[in-house]
Design an enzyme around this catalytic site. Structure first.
Site, PDB file in Angstrom:
ATOM      1  N   PHE A  18      -1.428  16.248   3.969  1.00  0.00           N
ATOM      2  CA  PHE A  18      -1.841  15.576   2.736  1.00  0.00           C
ATOM      3  C   PHE A  18      -0.676  15.584   1.758  1.00  0.00           C
ATOM      4  O   PHE A  18      -0.170  16.637   1.390  1.00  0.00           O
ATOM      5  CB  PHE A  18      -3.063  16.269   2.124  1.00  0.00           C
ATOM      6  CG  PHE A  18      -3.665  15.477   1.000  1.00  0.00           C
ATOM      7  CD1 PHE A  18      -4.535  14.425   1.269  1.00  0.00           C
ATOM      8  CD2 PHE A  18      -3.332  15.748  -0.318  1.00  0.00           C
ATOM      9  CE1 PHE A  18      -5.064  13.670   0.235  1.00  0.00           C
ATOM     10  CE2 PHE A  18      -3.860  14.996  -1.358  1.00  0.00           C
ATOM     11  CZ  PHE A  18      -4.731  13.953  -1.080  1.00  0.00           C
ATOM     12  N   GLU A  23       0.850  -1.197   0.000  1.00  0.00           N
ATOM     13  CA  GLU A  23       0.000   0.000   0.000  1.00  0.00           C
ATOM     14  C   GLU A  23       0.886   1.248   0.000  1.00  0.00           C
ATOM     15  O   GLU A  23       2.042   1.206   0.444  1.00  0.00           O
ATOM     16  CB  GLU A  23      -0.921  -0.065   1.247  1.00  0.00           C
ATOM     17  CG  GLU A  23      -1.845   1.100   1.457  1.00  0.00           C
ATOM     18  CD  GLU A  23      -2.862   1.332   0.336  1.00  0.00           C
ATOM     19  OE1 GLU A  23      -2.437   1.595  -0.799  1.00  0.00           O
ATOM     20  OE2 GLU A  23      -4.082   1.317   0.632  1.00  0.00           O
ATOM     21  N   ASP A  24       0.334   2.336  -0.489  1.00  0.00           N
ATOM     22  CA  ASP A  24       1.103   3.585  -0.497  1.00  0.00           C
ATOM     23  C   ASP A  24       1.098   4.259   0.876  1.00  0.00           C
ATOM     24  O   ASP A  24       2.137   4.687   1.373  1.00  0.00           O
ATOM     25  CB  ASP A  24       0.593   4.555  -1.578  1.00  0.00           C
ATOM     26  CG  ASP A  24      -0.921   4.798  -1.519  1.00  0.00           C
ATOM     27  OD1 ASP A  24      -1.615   4.183  -0.667  1.00  0.00           O
ATOM     28  OD2 ASP A  24      -1.419   5.608  -2.326  1.00  0.00           O
ATOM     29  N   ARG A  68       0.789  12.248  -9.575  1.00  0.00           N
ATOM     30  CA  ARG A  68       1.324  10.911  -9.288  1.00  0.00           C
ATOM     31  C   ARG A  68       2.741  10.720  -9.822  1.00  0.00           C
ATOM     32  O   ARG A  68       3.511   9.918  -9.310  1.00  0.00           O
ATOM     33  CB  ARG A  68       0.444   9.823  -9.936  1.00  0.00           C
ATOM     34  CG  ARG A  68      -0.919   9.653  -9.315  1.00  0.00           C
ATOM     35  CD  ARG A  68      -1.543   8.358  -9.842  1.00  0.00           C
ATOM     36  NE  ARG A  68      -2.984   8.311  -9.666  1.00  0.00           N
ATOM     37  CZ  ARG A  68      -3.601   7.931  -8.550  1.00  0.00           C
ATOM     38  NH1 ARG A  68      -2.894   7.579  -7.503  1.00  0.00           N
ATOM     39  NH2 ARG A  68      -4.923   7.912  -8.480  1.00  0.00           N
ATOM     40  N   ASP A 115      -3.765   5.686   6.542  1.00  0.00           N
ATOM     41  CA  ASP A 115      -4.246   6.941   7.105  1.00  0.00           C
ATOM     42  C   ASP A 115      -5.187   6.596   8.269  1.00  0.00           C
ATOM     43  O   ASP A 115      -4.735   6.365   9.388  1.00  0.00           O
ATOM     44  CB  ASP A 115      -4.946   7.698   5.975  1.00  0.00           C
ATOM     45  CG  ASP A 115      -5.379   9.086   6.353  1.00  0.00           C
ATOM     46  OD1 ASP A 115      -4.811   9.647   7.285  1.00  0.00           O
ATOM     47  OD2 ASP A 115      -6.298   9.621   5.695  1.00  0.00           O
TER      48      ASP A 115
HETATM   49  P1  5GP Z   1      -7.349   4.948   4.945  1.00  0.00           P
HETATM   50  O1  5GP Z   1      -8.421   3.960   4.651  1.00  0.00           O
HETATM   51  O2  5GP Z   1      -6.171   4.373   5.692  1.00  0.00           O
HETATM   52  O3  5GP Z   1      -7.878   6.187   5.586  1.00  0.00           O
HETATM   53  O4  5GP Z   1      -6.905   5.504   3.557  1.00  0.00           O
HETATM   54  C1  5GP Z   1      -5.968   4.986   2.743  1.00  0.00           C
HETATM   55  C2  5GP Z   1      -6.089   5.668   1.401  1.00  0.00           C
HETATM   56  O5  5GP Z   1      -6.436   7.073   1.518  1.00  0.00           O
HETATM   57  C3  5GP Z   1      -4.751   5.641   0.702  1.00  0.00           C
HETATM   58  O6  5GP Z   1      -4.570   4.458  -0.032  1.00  0.00           O
HETATM   59  C4  5GP Z   1      -4.832   6.883  -0.171  1.00  0.00           C
HETATM   60  O7  5GP Z   1      -5.499   6.574  -1.360  1.00  0.00           O
HETATM   61  C5  5GP Z   1      -5.691   7.852   0.615  1.00  0.00           C
HETATM   62  N1  5GP Z   1      -4.845   8.824   1.357  1.00  0.00           N
HETATM   63  C6  5GP Z   1      -4.715   8.905   2.694  1.00  0.00           C
HETATM   64  N2  5GP Z   1      -3.871   9.907   3.034  1.00  0.00           N
HETATM   65  C7  5GP Z   1      -3.446  10.440   1.860  1.00  0.00           C
HETATM   66  C8  5GP Z   1      -2.528  11.509   1.539  1.00  0.00           C
HETATM   67  O8  5GP Z   1      -1.921  12.181   2.385  1.00  0.00           O
HETATM   68  N3  5GP Z   1      -2.364  11.764   0.218  1.00  0.00           N
HETATM   69  C9  5GP Z   1      -3.002  11.066  -0.767  1.00  0.00           C
HETATM   70  N4  5GP Z   1      -2.745  11.418  -2.038  1.00  0.00           N
HETATM   71  N5  5GP Z   1      -3.863  10.061  -0.495  1.00  0.00           N
HETATM   72  C10 5GP Z   1      -4.074   9.752   0.803  1.00  0.00           C
END
Ligand code: 5GP
Length: 174
Positions: free
Chosen positions: A151, A98-99, A164, A102
């Protein structure tokens, strides 16, 4: 970097160095195995492609695409699978790539979903972790960088599908 809205958080070089360390750890932990790396589209594509070229055990790759239902940038917790795996993961050593983690909702859901498919092992690697924003407890098995609650874009991460392609990881200032 010419765009004044962008502030570099991690340079391409810093990311590359950390990926070499992560790949060395994974090569050690999966010695004698043939792990299946599952990239979460689209954000993890660049991380996955850099990571697998540094890993020294044979790997397979597959992809999933998920989206959270929700109207704003906050995840709602309800996750929809847009693209599923092309193969069974039963009995395999699976590593979700995963990238960023959050709130933890997406990976929490993905892990629960994949566990029902009976992999031999299931671990998670994330390039970035924002632990301050967790809504559910979630600990990745491998993490590149713990970052503050900002962010970020670049290195695969987008804002409205832009940015990206940036080699550095940046903060997008309004
Ligand atoms: P979670 O379910 O953990 O809240 O969210 C994960 C997803 O939210 C990540 O795979 C990504 O797509 C998006 N996301 C969360 N924080 C960021 C951020 O700081 N920048 C970007 N571009 N996407 C984020």
């Amino acid at each position: 970097m010419t765009d004044e809205k962008l502030e570099v958080m991690l340079t391409a070089e810093q990311i590359g160095n950390r990926i070499r360390e992560l790949a060395a750890q994974i090569s050690k932990d999966y010695q004698g195995k043939n792990p299946l790396l599952i990239g979460v589209l689209k954000g993890a594509v660049i991380f996955l492609s850099d990571l697998i070229r540094q890993i020294e055990v044979p790997v397979e790759i597959d992809f999933m695409a998920v989206s959270s239902y929700g109207v704003d940038t906050d995840s709602s917790g309800v996750v929809r699978i847009l693209k599923d795996l092309e193969q069974s993961i039963q009995g395999k050593d699976v590593l979700i790539v995963e990238d960023i983690v959050d709130t933890g909702l997406t990976l929490n859901y993905l892990r629960e979903n994949l566990i029902t498919r009976q992999p031999k092992t299931l671990k998670v690697i994330t390039l970035l972790d924002k632990p301050d924003r967790r809504k559910v407890p979630f600990e990745p098995d491998y993490c590149g960088f713990i970052i503050p609650d900002r962010f970020v874009i670049g290195y695969g991460l987008d804002y409205g599908e832009d940015y990206r392609h940036l080699a550095d990881l940046c903060i997008l200032n309004p």
